[in-house]
Design a protein around this motif. Sequence first.
Motif, mmCIF file in Angstrom:
data_model
loop_
_atom_site.group_PDB
_atom_site.id
_atom_site.type_symbol
_atom_site.label_atom_id
_atom_site.label_comp_id
_atom_site.label_asym_id
_atom_site.label_seq_id
_atom_site.Cartn_x
_atom_site.Cartn_y
_atom_site.Cartn_z
ATOM 1 N N ALA A 32 0.438 -0.880 -0.090
ATOM 2 C CA ALA A 32 -0.161 -0.084 -0.276
ATOM 3 C C ALA A 32 0.799 1.400 0.020
ATOM 4 O O ALA A 32 0.587 2.544 -0.927
ATOM 5 C CB ALA A 32 -0.914 -0.513 1.286
ATOM 6 N N ALA A 33 1.967 1.384 1.128
ATOM 7 C CA ALA A 33 2.659 2.983 0.894
ATOM 8 C C ALA A 33 3.691 3.073 -0.230
ATOM 9 O O ALA A 33 3.930 3.936 -0.800
ATOM 10 C CB ALA A 33 3.833 2.194 2.260
ATOM 11 N N THR A 34 4.169 1.829 -0.826
ATOM 12 C CA THR A 34 4.554 1.723 -2.198
ATOM 13 C C THR A 34 4.053 3.172 -3.273
ATOM 14 O O THR A 34 4.278 3.559 -3.667
ATOM 15 C CB THR A 34 4.822 0.456 -2.595
ATOM 16 N N ILE A 35 2.572 2.774 -3.070
ATOM 17 C CA ILE A 35 1.335 2.899 -4.437
ATOM 18 C C ILE A 35 1.061 4.666 -3.884
ATOM 19 O O ILE A 35 2.078 5.212 -4.845
ATOM 20 C CB ILE A 35 -0.090 1.953 -4.111
ATOM 21 N N GLN A 36 1.746 4.874 -2.415
ATOM 22 C CA GLN A 36 1.224 6.107 -2.172
ATOM 23 C C GLN A 36 2.888 6.831 -2.648
ATOM 24 O O GLN A 36 2.601 7.743 -3.445
ATOM 25 C CB GLN A 36 0.496 6.471 -1.121
ATOM 26 N N ALA A 37 3.889 6.152 -1.861
ATOM 27 C CA ALA A 37 5.053 6.891 -1.815
ATOM 28 C C ALA A 37 5.815 7.406 -3.668
ATOM 29 O O ALA A 37 5.924 8.367 -4.109
ATOM 30 C CB ALA A 37 5.845 5.813 -1.607
ATOM 31 N N LYS A 38 5.409 6.488 -4.547
ATOM 32 C CA LYS A 38 5.749 6.375 -6.026
ATOM 33 C C LYS A 38 5.444 7.650 -6.540
ATOM 34 O O LYS A 38 5.458 8.713 -7.960
ATOM 35 C CB LYS A 38 5.323 5.709 -7.232
ATOM 36 N N LEU A 39 3.759 8.608 -5.884
ATOM 37 C CA LEU A 39 2.706 9.583 -6.818
ATOM 38 C C LEU A 39 3.653 10.566 -5.742
ATOM 39 O O LEU A 39 3.212 11.556 -6.595
ATOM 40 C CB LEU A 39 1.286 8.935 -6.142
ATOM 41 N N GLY A 40 3.828 10.757 -5.119
ATOM 42 C CA GLY A 40 4.989 12.183 -4.262
ATOM 43 C C GLY A 40 4.328 12.392 -3.316
ATOM 44 O O GLY A 40 2.975 12.293 -2.818
ATOM 45 N N GLY A 41 4.618 13.374 -2.733
ATOM 46 C CA GLY A 41 4.658 14.115 -1.309
ATOM 47 C C GLY A 41 3.649 13.608 -0.057
ATOM 48 O O GLY A 41 3.047 13.853 0.091
ATOM 49 N N TYR A 42 4.657 12.016 -0.083
ATOM 50 C CA TYR A 42 3.882 11.326 0.936
ATOM 51 C C TYR A 42 5.436 10.713 2.104
ATOM 52 O O TYR A 42 6.346 10.163 0.960
ATOM 53 C CB TYR A 42 3.606 10.449 0.113
ATOM 54 N N LEU A 43 4.973 9.821 3.252
ATOM 55 C CA LEU A 43 6.488 9.262 3.878
ATOM 56 C C LEU A 43 5.763 8.468 4.542
ATOM 57 O O LEU A 43 4.595 8.780 5.127
ATOM 58 C CB LEU A 43 7.266 10.412 4.804
ATOM 59 N N SER A 44 6.182 7.190 4.477
ATOM 60 C CA SER A 44 5.969 6.366 5.034
ATOM 61 C C SER A 44 6.679 6.038 5.799
ATOM 62 O O SER A 44 8.200 5.489 5.954
ATOM 63 C CB SER A 44 5.750 5.065 4.271
ATOM 64 N N PRO A 45 6.856 5.159 7.135
ATOM 65 C CA PRO A 45 7.050 5.001 8.532
ATOM 66 C C PRO A 45 7.773 3.323 8.559
ATOM 67 O O PRO A 45 8.206 2.615 8.931
ATOM 68 C CB PRO A 45 6.565 4.769 10.092
ATOM 69 N N ASN A 46 7.587 2.944 7.379
ATOM 70 C CA ASN A 46 7.286 1.351 7.083
ATOM 71 C C ASN A 46 8.590 1.077 6.526
ATOM 72 O O ASN A 46 8.784 1.782 5.240
ATOM 73 C CB ASN A 46 6.072 1.006 5.744
ATOM 74 N N LYS A 47 8.982 0.387 6.841
ATOM 75 C CA LYS A 47 11.509 0.014 6.583
ATOM 76 C C LYS A 47 10.611 -0.482 5.246
ATOM 77 O O LYS A 47 12.141 -0.941 5.310
ATOM 78 C CB LYS A 47 11.779 -0.048 7.753
ATOM 79 N N ASN A 48 10.031 -1.343 5.075
ATOM 80 C CA ASN A 48 9.714 -2.316 3.645
ATOM 81 C C ASN A 48 9.401 -1.466 2.220
ATOM 82 O O ASN A 48 9.661 -2.382 1.560
ATOM 83 C CB ASN A 48 9.793 -3.757 4.098
ATOM 84 N N VAL A 49 9.521 0.075 2.141
ATOM 85 C CA VAL A 49 9.068 -0.048 1.773
ATOM 86 C C VAL A 49 10.400 1.250 0.490
ATOM 87 O O VAL A 49 11.305 1.796 1.314
ATOM 88 C CB VAL A 49 8.573 1.656 1.407
ATOM 89 N N PRO A 50 10.626 0.187 -0.706
ATOM 90 C CA PRO A 50 11.808 0.782 -1.449
ATOM 91 C C PRO A 50 11.761 2.509 -1.164
ATOM 92 O O PRO A 50 10.729 2.401 -2.347
ATOM 93 C CB PRO A 50 11.562 -0.530 -2.839
ATOM 94 N N LEU A 51 13.339 2.743 -1.391
ATOM 95 C CA LEU A 51 13.095 4.064 -1.313
ATOM 96 C C LEU A 51 13.591 4.237 -2.974
ATOM 97 O O LEU A 51 12.782 4.997 -2.819
ATOM 98 C CB LEU A 51 14.871 3.974 -1.097
ATOM 99 N N SER A 52 13.687 3.459 -4.299
ATOM 100 C CA SER A 52 13.472 4.008 -5.190
ATOM 101 C C SER A 52 11.776 4.474 -5.036
ATOM 102 O O SER A 52 11.675 4.433 -7.499
ATOM 103 C CB SER A 52 13.722 2.446 -5.887
ATOM 104 N N ALA A 53 11.069 3.295 -4.479
ATOM 105 C CA ALA A 53 9.332 3.957 -4.751
ATOM 106 C C ALA A 53 9.372 5.478 -4.812
ATOM 107 O O ALA A 53 8.750 6.135 -5.213
ATOM 108 C CB ALA A 53 9.449 3.328 -3.771
ATOM 109 N N TYR A 54 10.302 6.176 -3.899
ATOM 110 C CA TYR A 54 9.810 8.362 -3.807
ATOM 111 C C TYR A 54 10.427 8.077 -4.638
ATOM 112 O O TYR A 54 11.234 8.408 -5.655
ATOM 113 C CB TYR A 54 10.523 8.545 -2.617
ATOM 114 N N PRO A 55 9.941 9.413 -5.993
ATOM 115 C CA PRO A 55 9.944 10.186 -6.958
ATOM 116 C C PRO A 55 10.798 10.832 -7.099
ATOM 117 O O PRO A 55 11.376 11.362 -8.286
ATOM 118 C CB PRO A 55 8.592 10.738 -7.151
#
Length: 464
Positions: free
Chosen positions: A370-393
């Motif tokens: 879930a967090a990876t989807i929103q991370a890719k869209l920008g303006g969002y930060l997750s405390p979930n440590k298993n979201v890949p950093l590359s997901a952030y735009p």
Amino acid sequence: MRTKSSTIRTDRAVITLAALLTGALALTACSSGGDNNKDHSNSSGKAGGPTASGSTVTLPKLDGTNLEIAAVWTGQEQKNFKQVLAEFEKRTGAKVTFVPAQDPIINFLGSKIAGGQPPDVALLPQPGAIKQAVHHHWAKPIGPEALKELRKNYSQGWQDIGKVDGKQYGVYYKAANKSLIWYNAKVFKNAGAKEPKTWQDLLTTSQAVYDSGVTPFSVAGADGWPLTDWFENVYLSQAGPEKYDQLAQHKIKWTDPSVKRALTTLAQIWGKKEYLAGGQDGALQTEFTKSVTQTFTGGDQPKSAMVYEGDFVQVNIGETKAKVGTDAKVFPFPAVGSTAPVVSGGDAAVIFKDSKAAQALVTFLASPDAATIQAKLGGYLSPNKNVPLSAYPNPVQQKIAKALIASGDDFRFDMSDQAPQAFGGTPGKGEWKDLQDFLKNPGDVAGAQAKLEKDAAAAYGSGS
């Protein structure tokens, strides 16, 4: 108020996270915010992480089930979150309706519950609100599947903030770094201004910007919560983590000399009419979104050069033509004391109607999927440590996310969000209103302290 388990333990992370951010934000020139609001949901997650269409979490089939989830999110943030809900619908067959809520959300939920129509899940922005919902017997504990995802993907500190009396009620789907100041790069260049490291540097930079013909700051005074964040950063850096925790739990009074010192420091900016877009009166009529957009529109002659707030500012910058990393840059909130502050915030998913479907939705929100989807869209930060950093735009967000995860269990959570809702989370009341009054009259430090203490004592005494 919050439980002892979520009280932050040392100032080590304040140093560590600030150091990481200092290096991270120096990379803004190589980032681009142009992708912030594009749909990246088909991009591949790197570093062994999940993809937006992956299946790292197992969800039940829920065909024909209808769910409601409430949050105060608006605009692009709401639009992006709906893409996350769409993925849940695709995987389960359930239908999820987003219910727009009003601040304070705990009051909104109370009215829904009184009418017999609570949402299945709500996103609560304050640990104090979670505690209140539990004490009213509204909130339901999360089940074993959600707990499994939470323990796998979150540090103990982020788990603990969602606990009440030892039971897990909240899953922090969203986090925020609230120790950032964003600036118009063209204005800084024209003014010969440099990114400040200390509070005194910030005053010097502000004067340089003012001398160049641009008002230094937009302050979102119409919304009380950004004012509390201003105070918290100054107070944490100046008074230190131990005092911060004591004030957050009302173990010291708002009439304490440390509060006087912080308000006096804030008045060095808030008390200068020429430093605020529209002066104090204009600031009190400026909502958060406007405070951001007016800083990054108007070319090199915007209404203001700088705006303080968290990483989520990027969503609003995306509504202008400015690009993060080139037109819009950022620096860590300057050190007022010996160490630069790092204040975190967040929104937790809490179940209000216990069902297989509600538990499944919270399980999904606790997963990296879930967090990876929103991370890719920008303006969002997750405390979930298993979201890949590359997901952030962009590199700015990637470094901010890396710094947040690197802090582990040691961080300071937003002080007003820890407070009872009546004091720290209600428009027109408590700390929000008291700091608006202080912004209007920054010379009356003693009067502001007296109001803050009176309202805090009443709220903490009642627990509301």
